[in-house]
Structure formats: C-alpha cells, structure tokens
Design a protein around this motif. Structure first.
Motif, PDB file in Angstrom:
ATOM      1  N   VAL A   5     -11.566 -12.988 -13.002  1.00 47.37           N
ATOM      2  CA  VAL A   5     -10.398 -13.314 -13.814  1.00 47.37           C
ATOM      3  C   VAL A   5     -10.870 -14.271 -14.892  1.00 47.37           C
ATOM      4  CG1 VAL A   5      -8.113 -14.366 -13.842  1.00 47.37           C
ATOM      5  CG2 VAL A   5      -8.872 -13.081 -11.828  1.00 47.37           C
ATOM      6  N   PHE A   6     -10.550 -13.967 -16.143  1.00 47.19           N
ATOM      7  CA  PHE A   6     -10.913 -14.890 -17.216  1.00 47.19           C
ATOM      8  C   PHE A   6      -9.799 -14.985 -18.246  1.00 47.19           C
ATOM      9  CE2 PHE A   6     -12.806 -10.809 -18.375  1.00 47.19           C
ATOM     10  CZ  PHE A   6     -12.485 -10.651 -19.722  1.00 47.19           C
ATOM     11  N   PHE A   7      -9.848 -16.048 -19.010  1.00 46.20           N
ATOM     12  CA  PHE A   7      -8.837 -16.346 -20.011  1.00 46.20           C
ATOM     13  C   PHE A   7      -9.532 -16.373 -21.369  1.00 46.20           C
ATOM     14  CE2 PHE A   7      -7.818 -18.003 -15.919  1.00 46.20           C
ATOM     15  CZ  PHE A   7      -6.491 -17.651 -15.738  1.00 46.20           C
ATOM     16  N   VAL A   8      -8.961 -15.655 -22.338  1.00 47.36           N
ATOM     17  CA  VAL A   8      -9.643 -15.487 -23.616  1.00 47.36           C
ATOM     18  C   VAL A   8      -8.610 -15.423 -24.735  1.00 47.36           C
ATOM     19  CG1 VAL A   8      -9.732 -12.960 -23.331  1.00 47.36           C
ATOM     20  CG2 VAL A   8     -11.368 -14.067 -24.844  1.00 47.36           C
ATOM     21  N   PRO A   9      -8.896 -16.058 -25.892  1.00 47.69           N
ATOM     22  CA  PRO A   9      -7.941 -15.973 -26.988  1.00 47.69           C
ATOM     23  C   PRO A   9      -7.778 -14.526 -27.452  1.00 47.69           C
ATOM     24  CG  PRO A   9      -9.982 -17.013 -27.742  1.00 47.69           C
ATOM     25  CD  PRO A   9     -10.085 -16.844 -26.262  1.00 47.69           C
ATOM     26  N   VAL A  10      -6.588 -14.219 -27.935  1.00 48.11           N
ATOM     27  CA  VAL A  10      -6.255 -12.862 -28.362  1.00 48.11           C
ATOM     28  C   VAL A  10      -7.309 -12.307 -29.318  1.00 48.11           C
ATOM     29  CG1 VAL A  10      -4.538 -11.498 -29.623  1.00 48.11           C
ATOM     30  CG2 VAL A  10      -3.791 -13.249 -28.005  1.00 48.11           C
ATOM     31  N   SER A  11      -7.781 -13.139 -30.220  1.00 50.27           N
ATOM     32  CA  SER A  11      -8.732 -12.695 -31.250  1.00 50.27           C
ATOM     33  C   SER A  11     -10.048 -12.164 -30.686  1.00 50.27           C
ATOM     34  CB  SER A  11      -9.042 -13.842 -32.215  1.00 50.27           C
ATOM     35  OG  SER A  11      -9.627 -14.936 -31.509  1.00 50.27           O
ATOM     36  N   HIS A  12     -10.421 -12.567 -29.470  1.00 52.62           N
ATOM     37  CA  HIS A  12     -11.709 -12.194 -28.900  1.00 52.62           C
ATOM     38  C   HIS A  12     -11.607 -11.366 -27.618  1.00 52.62           C
ATOM     39  CE1 HIS A  12     -12.976 -15.220 -31.740  1.00 52.62           C
ATOM     40  NE2 HIS A  12     -14.216 -14.834 -31.565  1.00 52.62           N
ATOM     41  N   CYS A  13     -10.396 -10.965 -27.268  1.00 52.42           N
ATOM     42  CA  CYS A  13     -10.187 -10.274 -25.996  1.00 52.42           C
ATOM     43  C   CYS A  13     -11.005  -8.989 -25.889  1.00 52.42           C
ATOM     44  CB  CYS A  13      -8.702  -9.980 -25.798  1.00 52.42           C
ATOM     45  SG  CYS A  13      -8.326  -9.283 -24.178  1.00 52.42           S
ATOM     46  N   GLU A  14     -10.934  -8.126 -26.857  1.00 51.99           N
ATOM     47  CA  GLU A  14     -11.627  -6.838 -26.766  1.00 51.99           C
ATOM     48  C   GLU A  14     -13.152  -7.010 -26.746  1.00 51.99           C
ATOM     49  OE1 GLU A  14     -10.163  -3.965 -25.931  1.00 51.99           O
ATOM     50  OE2 GLU A  14      -8.363  -5.204 -25.835  1.00 51.99           O
ATOM     51  N   ALA A  15     -13.668  -7.941 -27.525  1.00 54.17           N
ATOM     52  CA  ALA A  15     -15.121  -8.161 -27.562  1.00 54.17           C
ATOM     53  C   ALA A  15     -15.630  -8.712 -26.228  1.00 54.17           C
ATOM     54  CB  ALA A  15     -15.477  -9.122 -28.696  1.00 54.17           C
ATOM     55  N   VAL A  16     -14.886  -9.622 -25.620  1.00 56.16           N
ATOM     56  CA  VAL A  16     -15.314 -10.191 -24.339  1.00 56.16           C
ATOM     57  C   VAL A  16     -15.192  -9.144 -23.236  1.00 56.16           C
ATOM     58  CG1 VAL A  16     -14.898 -11.992 -22.619  1.00 56.16           C
ATOM     59  CG2 VAL A  16     -14.825 -12.564 -25.056  1.00 56.16           C
ATOM     60  N   LYS A  17     -14.117  -8.372 -23.243  1.00 53.94           N
ATOM     61  CA  LYS A  17     -14.000  -7.294 -22.256  1.00 53.94           C
ATOM     62  C   LYS A  17     -15.164  -6.316 -22.397  1.00 53.94           C
ATOM     63  CE  LYS A  17      -9.890  -5.629 -22.930  1.00 53.94           C
ATOM     64  NZ  LYS A  17      -8.611  -4.911 -22.812  1.00 53.94           N
ATOM     65  N   ARG A  18     -15.501  -5.932 -23.599  1.00 55.77           N
ATOM     66  CA  ARG A  18     -16.604  -4.994 -23.807  1.00 55.77           C
ATOM     67  C   ARG A  18     -17.898  -5.579 -23.257  1.00 55.77           C
ATOM     68  NH1 ARG A  18     -17.392  -0.825 -22.665  1.00 55.77           N
ATOM     69  NH2 ARG A  18     -15.277  -0.505 -23.356  1.00 55.77           N
ATOM     70  N   ALA A  19     -18.138  -6.865 -23.462  1.00 53.90           N
ATOM     71  CA  ALA A  19     -19.363  -7.509 -22.968  1.00 53.90           C
ATOM     72  C   ALA A  19     -19.431  -7.463 -21.438  1.00 53.90           C
ATOM     73  CB  ALA A  19     -19.442  -8.954 -23.463  1.00 53.90           C
ATOM     74  N   VAL A  20     -18.316  -7.768 -20.763  1.00 52.99           N
ATOM     75  CA  VAL A  20     -18.356  -7.756 -19.294  1.00 52.99           C
ATOM     76  C   VAL A  20     -18.439  -6.330 -18.761  1.00 52.99           C
ATOM     77  CG1 VAL A  20     -17.231 -10.017 -19.046  1.00 52.99           C
ATOM     78  CG2 VAL A  20     -15.843  -7.959 -18.916  1.00 52.99           C
ATOM     79  N   PHE A  21     -17.819  -5.384 -19.438  1.00 56.96           N
ATOM     80  CA  PHE A  21     -17.931  -3.980 -19.024  1.00 56.96           C
ATOM     81  C   PHE A  21     -19.366  -3.485 -19.208  1.00 56.96           C
ATOM     82  CE2 PHE A  21     -13.237  -3.227 -20.319  1.00 56.96           C
ATOM     83  CZ  PHE A  21     -12.785  -3.788 -19.128  1.00 56.96           C
ATOM     84  N   ASP A  22     -19.965  -3.816 -20.341  1.00 54.31           N
ATOM     85  CA  ASP A  22     -21.347  -3.396 -20.606  1.00 54.31           C
ATOM     86  C   ASP A  22     -22.328  -3.998 -19.596  1.00 54.31           C
ATOM     87  OD1 ASP A  22     -20.492  -1.859 -22.744  1.00 54.31           O
ATOM     88  OD2 ASP A  22     -21.208  -3.257 -24.285  1.00 54.31           O
ATOM     89  N   ALA A  23     -21.974  -5.165 -19.035  1.00 57.26           N
ATOM     90  CA  ALA A  23     -22.836  -5.826 -18.049  1.00 57.26           C
ATOM     91  C   ALA A  23     -22.607  -5.307 -16.628  1.00 57.26           C
ATOM     92  CB  ALA A  23     -22.619  -7.342 -18.094  1.00 57.26           C
ATOM     93  N   GLY A  24     -21.614  -4.433 -16.440  1.00 57.55           N
ATOM     94  CA  GLY A  24     -21.428  -3.813 -15.136  1.00 57.55           C
ATOM     95  C   GLY A  24     -20.076  -4.004 -14.478  1.00 57.55           C
ATOM     96  N   GLY A  26     -15.807  -3.709 -14.197  1.00 58.65           N
ATOM     97  CA  GLY A  26     -14.769  -2.773 -14.598  1.00 58.65           C
ATOM     98  C   GLY A  26     -14.804  -1.410 -13.942  1.00 58.65           C
ATOM     99  N   GLY A  27     -15.716  -1.200 -13.002  1.00 63.35           N
ATOM    100  CA  GLY A  27     -15.784   0.090 -12.333  1.00 63.35           C
ATOM    101  C   GLY A  27     -14.843   0.152 -11.145  1.00 63.35           C
ATOM    102  N   GLN A  28     -14.166   1.280 -11.005  1.00 60.89           N
ATOM    103  CA  GLN A  28     -13.315   1.502  -9.838  1.00 60.89           C
ATOM    104  C   GLN A  28     -13.309   2.998  -9.550  1.00 60.89           C
ATOM    105  OE1 GLN A  28      -9.522  -0.418  -9.962  1.00 60.89           O
ATOM    106  NE2 GLN A  28      -8.898   0.389  -8.001  1.00 60.89           N
ATOM    107  N   GLY A  29     -14.023   3.380  -8.504  1.00 58.80           N
ATOM    108  CA  GLY A  29     -14.137   4.799  -8.172  1.00 58.80           C
ATOM    109  C   GLY A  29     -14.790   5.572  -9.302  1.00 58.80           C
ATOM    110  N   GLU A  30     -14.131   6.600  -9.755  1.00 57.29           N
ATOM    111  CA  GLU A  30     -14.664   7.444 -10.834  1.00 57.29           C
ATOM    112  C   GLU A  30     -14.155   7.000 -12.209  1.00 57.29           C
ATOM    113  OE1 GLU A  30     -17.041   9.750 -10.323  1.00 57.29           O
ATOM    114  OE2 GLU A  30     -16.975   9.029  -8.253  1.00 57.29           O
ATOM    115  N   TYR A  31     -13.834   5.710 -12.348  1.00 55.15           N
ATOM    116  CA  TYR A  31     -13.334   5.160 -13.608  1.00 55.15           C
ATOM    117  C   TYR A  31     -14.190   3.966 -14.010  1.00 55.15           C
ATOM    118  CZ  TYR A  31      -9.217   7.956 -12.599  1.00 55.15           C
ATOM    119  OH  TYR A  31      -8.373   8.986 -12.316  1.00 55.15           O
ATOM    120  N   GLU A  32     -14.249   3.703 -15.300  1.00 57.91           N
ATOM    121  CA  GLU A  32     -14.945   2.514 -15.795  1.00 57.91           C
ATOM    122  C   GLU A  32     -14.084   1.839 -16.847  1.00 57.91           C
ATOM    123  OE1 GLU A  32     -17.859   4.237 -19.250  1.00 57.91           O
ATOM    124  OE2 GLU A  32     -18.673   4.149 -17.232  1.00 57.91           O
ATOM    125  N   SER A  33     -14.492   0.643 -17.252  1.00 56.19           N
ATOM    126  CA  SER A  33     -13.743  -0.176 -18.220  1.00 56.19           C
ATOM    127  C   SER A  33     -12.317  -0.441 -17.748  1.00 56.19           C
ATOM    128  CB  SER A  33     -13.738   0.474 -19.606  1.00 56.19           C
ATOM    129  OG  SER A  33     -15.046   0.614 -20.099  1.00 56.19           O
TER     130      SER A  33
END
Length: 103
Positions: A5-24, A26-33
């Motif tokens: 769980v993390f807290f991020v300003p609106v302006s950087h939400c998508e970039a931070v999510k992409r970074a954590v997804f790219d690092a592994g 966000g996976g759940q079963g046959e889904y990612e991100s």
C-alpha cells in the motif's frame, strides 16, 4: 505473498504504479498490473533540513493523493520497494507492507 500500500500525489500516480508493476508487483493469477486506488488527502509539515516536493518548511501542507494497493510475490518485494522509492517524488514516501496468508 504481500500487499503493498502506498500513497502518491495525483500527478505521479501512473508513473509510480508503472515502476512497481515493472519491478514485479501487480500480478494476480492470469492478470498483471492489478491495483486498487482511492483518492484522498495527505498532510505533512516539512521540518528544517527536509527537501519537500511541495510546500515549504514550517507550513502544514495538504495534498490530493491516491492510496494504491497491489499484490507482490515474496521474491519481488525488495525490488518493488526500491522501484517505488526511486519513482516517487517525495523524499520520504509513505508505504505499508502486509504479509498475506493463503487460506
């Protein structure tokens, strides 16, 4: 398995999510991100010696932020947290990690 769980300003939400997804994260079963997020407000008072992304020393700041929740396997959690810290604009990003139990 962990929940991050993390807290991020609106302006950087998508970039931070992409970074954590790219690092592994966000996976759940046959889904990612995969994540869940909700908009709220965070507050902080920058002290002398801090380098705030927004606001100024000695002045209470209230910022629109997303609370983002995502899953992460044990093997990736340290890299995911490092990616979060690197991509996040705050010098002290707020985050929580919960160990999950499969039932």
């Amino acid at each position: 398995m962990y929940k991050l769980v993390f807290f991020v300003p609106v302006s950087h939400c998508e970039a931070v999510k992409r970074a954590v997804f790219d690092a592994g994260a966000g996976g759940q079963g046959e889904y990612e991100s995969c994540s869940w997020q909700v908009l709220g407000q965070g507050q902080f008072l920058p002290l002398k010696g801090s380098q705030p992304f927004v606001g100024s020393h000695g002045k209470l700041e209230i910022v629109d932020e997303f609370r983002v929740e995502t899953l992460c396997e044990k093997d990736f959690i340290h890299g995911v947290v490092a990616a979060l810290k690197k991509a996040h604009p705050y010098e002290e990003p707020a985050y929580e990690i919960y160990k999950l139990e499969v039932i």
